[in-house]
Design a protein around this motif. Sequence first.
Motif, PDB file in Angstrom:
ATOM      1  N   UNK A   1      28.630  42.420  39.985  1.00 25.83           N
ATOM      2  CA  UNK A   1      29.275  42.738  38.719  1.00 25.83           C
ATOM      3  C   UNK A   1      29.972  41.488  38.186  1.00 25.83           C
ATOM      4  N   UNK A   2      29.927  41.315  36.902  1.00 21.73           N
ATOM      5  CA  UNK A   2      30.589  40.171  36.276  1.00 21.73           C
ATOM      6  C   UNK A   2      32.086  40.439  36.137  1.00 21.73           C
TER       7      UNK A   2
ATOM      8  N   UNK B   1      39.416  46.369  29.766  1.00 24.74           N
ATOM      9  CA  UNK B   1      39.464  47.524  30.673  1.00 24.74           C
ATOM     10  C   UNK B   1      38.789  47.290  32.031  1.00 24.74           C
ATOM     11  N   UNK B   2      39.358  47.908  33.053  1.00 23.94           N
ATOM     12  CA  UNK B   2      38.792  47.900  34.405  1.00 23.94           C
ATOM     13  C   UNK B   2      37.600  48.838  34.449  1.00 23.94           C
ATOM     14  N   UNK B   3      36.476  48.369  35.010  1.00 22.95           N
ATOM     15  CA  UNK B   3      35.280  49.208  35.129  1.00 22.95           C
ATOM     16  C   UNK B   3      34.935  49.530  36.584  1.00 22.95           C
ATOM     17  N   UNK B   4      35.443  48.726  37.523  1.00 26.95           N
ATOM     18  CA  UNK B   4      35.216  48.989  38.954  1.00 26.95           C
ATOM     19  C   UNK B   4      36.348  48.311  39.724  1.00 26.95           C
ATOM     20  N   UNK B   5      36.620  48.791  40.948  1.00 30.02           N
ATOM     21  CA  UNK B   5      37.741  48.258  41.701  1.00 30.02           C
ATOM     22  C   UNK B   5      37.618  48.579  43.174  1.00 30.02           C
ATOM     23  N   UNK B   6      38.378  47.843  43.983  1.00 28.94           N
ATOM     24  CA  UNK B   6      38.513  48.108  45.412  1.00 28.94           C
ATOM     25  C   UNK B   6      39.908  47.661  45.814  1.00 28.94           C
TER      26      UNK B   6
END
Length: 94
Positions: free
Chosen positions: A80-81, A21-26
């Motif tokens: 973030x990893x 799952x994606x936990x952070x994005x830009x």
Amino acid sequence: MSPVRQQILILHLQSGDLGSPTVAWALYDGALPADAVQMQTGSEYEPPYDSVLAAMRDGWRVFQASPQPERSAATGSGQLANEFWLERNIEVEG
């Protein structure tokens, strides 16, 4: 022939598995007009894709995966990893 513009998508996943799952994005969208506001950190509550695999199935190409970050034990800081950079080129009007 329509001009082509690049979009860059950065996804941080829960683990190194491309399906996690994606936990952070830009998202940086070169197809937007010059005066348009780009996505800002925290301006979206839902990720554009649930995983890197989902983005790849929609035409995004992975071009970079960051190495595991070094975290400071004293401060707990670091990047973030499981960061993956994706890009795609899209045709724009005009």
